[in-house]
Design an enzyme around this catalytic site. Structure first.
Site, PDB file in Angstrom:
ATOM      1  N   HIS A 286      -2.953   7.982   6.670  1.00 33.72           N
ATOM      2  CA  HIS A 286      -1.636   8.762   6.295  1.00 33.72           C
ATOM      3  C   HIS A 286      -3.021   9.998   5.449  1.00 33.72           C
ATOM      4  O   HIS A 286      -1.830  10.791   5.043  1.00 33.72           O
ATOM      5  CB  HIS A 286      -1.224   8.090   4.508  1.00 33.72           C
TER       6      HIS A 286
ATOM      7  N   GLN B 137       3.095  10.213   1.169  1.00 33.41           N
ATOM      8  CA  GLN B 137       4.302   9.473   1.046  1.00 33.41           C
ATOM      9  C   GLN B 137       4.873   9.885   0.267  1.00 33.41           C
ATOM     10  O   GLN B 137       5.819   9.842  -0.293  1.00 33.41           O
ATOM     11  CB  GLN B 137       3.918   7.878   1.184  1.00 33.41           C
TER      12      GLN B 137
ATOM     13  N   HIS C  12      -5.028   2.382   6.782  1.00 30.56           N
ATOM     14  CA  HIS C  12      -2.997   2.266   7.223  1.00 30.56           C
ATOM     15  C   HIS C  12      -2.777   3.209   6.873  1.00 30.56           C
ATOM     16  O   HIS C  12      -2.453   4.133   6.852  1.00 30.56           O
ATOM     17  CB  HIS C  12      -1.967   1.164   7.426  1.00 30.56           C
ATOM     18  N   GLU C  13      -3.697   2.786   5.038  1.00 29.27           N
ATOM     19  CA  GLU C  13      -3.350   3.751   3.899  1.00 29.27           C
ATOM     20  C   GLU C  13      -4.372   5.598   4.266  1.00 29.27           C
ATOM     21  O   GLU C  13      -4.232   6.161   3.673  1.00 29.27           O
ATOM     22  CB  GLU C  13      -3.435   3.594   3.085  1.00 29.27           C
TER      23      GLU C  13
ATOM     24  N   GLY D 124       1.183  -1.146  -0.025  1.00 31.89           N
ATOM     25  CA  GLY D 124      -0.147  -0.145  -0.033  1.00 31.89           C
ATOM     26  C   GLY D 124       0.913   1.397   0.036  1.00 31.89           C
ATOM     27  O   GLY D 124       2.304   1.101   0.447  1.00 31.89           O
TER      28      GLY D 124
ATOM     29  N   CYS E 295       5.787   0.208   7.516  1.00 31.04           N
ATOM     30  CA  CYS E 295       5.017   1.318   6.543  1.00 31.04           C
ATOM     31  C   CYS E 295       6.768   1.940   6.071  1.00 31.04           C
ATOM     32  O   CYS E 295       7.512   1.350   6.003  1.00 31.04           O
ATOM     33  CB  CYS E 295       4.858   2.226   7.585  1.00 31.04           C
ATOM     34  N   LEU E 296       5.934   1.901   4.598  1.00 26.41           N
ATOM     35  CA  LEU E 296       7.119   2.385   3.225  1.00 26.41           C
ATOM     36  C   LEU E 296       8.254   3.581   3.325  1.00 26.41           C
ATOM     37  O   LEU E 296       9.360   3.979   3.357  1.00 26.41           O
ATOM     38  CB  LEU E 296       6.646   2.442   2.019  1.00 26.41           C
TER      39      LEU E 296
HETATM   40 NI    NI Z   1       2.079   3.521   5.692  1.00 30.52          NI
END
Ligand code: NI
Length: 174
Positions: A140, A50, A136-137, A45, A94-95
């Site tokens: 963000h 991000q 989660h996304e 995701g 998380c990236l």
């Molecule tokens: Ni994340």
């Protein structure tokens, strides 16, 4: 085109992202870039903030098994309409917070409404990993990171690690 992913801490990861008013070709191209960036990472995701873009767009694909058909999803203005009382715990990552994982408890099922790349309104109920990833996304887009669910001490330690990681990376580049 692959885009660089912002690493926590960064003020752009803590902002409320702006809603999409018009679904343009630029935004569709952005969704394609985000999917490419997510698959390359690799991740399941990615949210527009991000990559430093202030817009309510997320992409996901939680199909992980080899030989299974991928299901790339791009969601414009995603919105959670309902969530289950039942909760589930997943180890999240998380990236934007590389190599850090922690258990987070969230509703096990969520019903989400969004606009797809063709401009069509969609609604679907997700469970399992999809439900966790979606929450989660969407977090963000509201400037919330999964580490915000951890204790302040744990969050502080992780943030310190990320500050160091960013310094090290900047030095490597120099
Ligand atoms: Ni994340």
């Amino acid at each position: 085109m692959k885009r660089p992913i912002l690493i926590h801490p960064d003020p752009r990861l803590k902002k409320l992202a702006s809603p999409i008013i018009d679904l343009s070709d630029d935004l569709r191209a952005l969704a394609d870039d985000m999917l490419e960036t997510m698959y390359a990472a690799p991740g399941i995701g990615l949210a527009a903030p991000q990559i430093g873009v202030d817009t309510r767009l997320i992409v996901m694909d939680c199909v992980k098994g080899e030989g299974e058909t991928p299901r790339p999803l791009a969601m414009f203005n995603p919105e959670i309409l309902a969530e289950s009382d039942e909760r589930s715990i997943y180890e999240e990552g998380c990236l934007s917070i590389p190599d850090i994982y922690a258990d987070v408890e969230r509703p096990a099922e969520v019903t989400v409404r969004w606009i797809d790349p063709n401009g069509a309104e969609k609604q679907e109920t997700f469970d399992g990993l999809w439900a966790t990833c979606l929450q989660h996304e969407i977090d963000h887009l509201d400037g919330v990171l999964f580490i915000d669910y951890l204790t302040p001490l744990r969050r502080q330690l992780i943030t310190r690690k990320m500050v160091k990681l960013k310094k090290d990376r900047a030095r490597e580049k120099a």
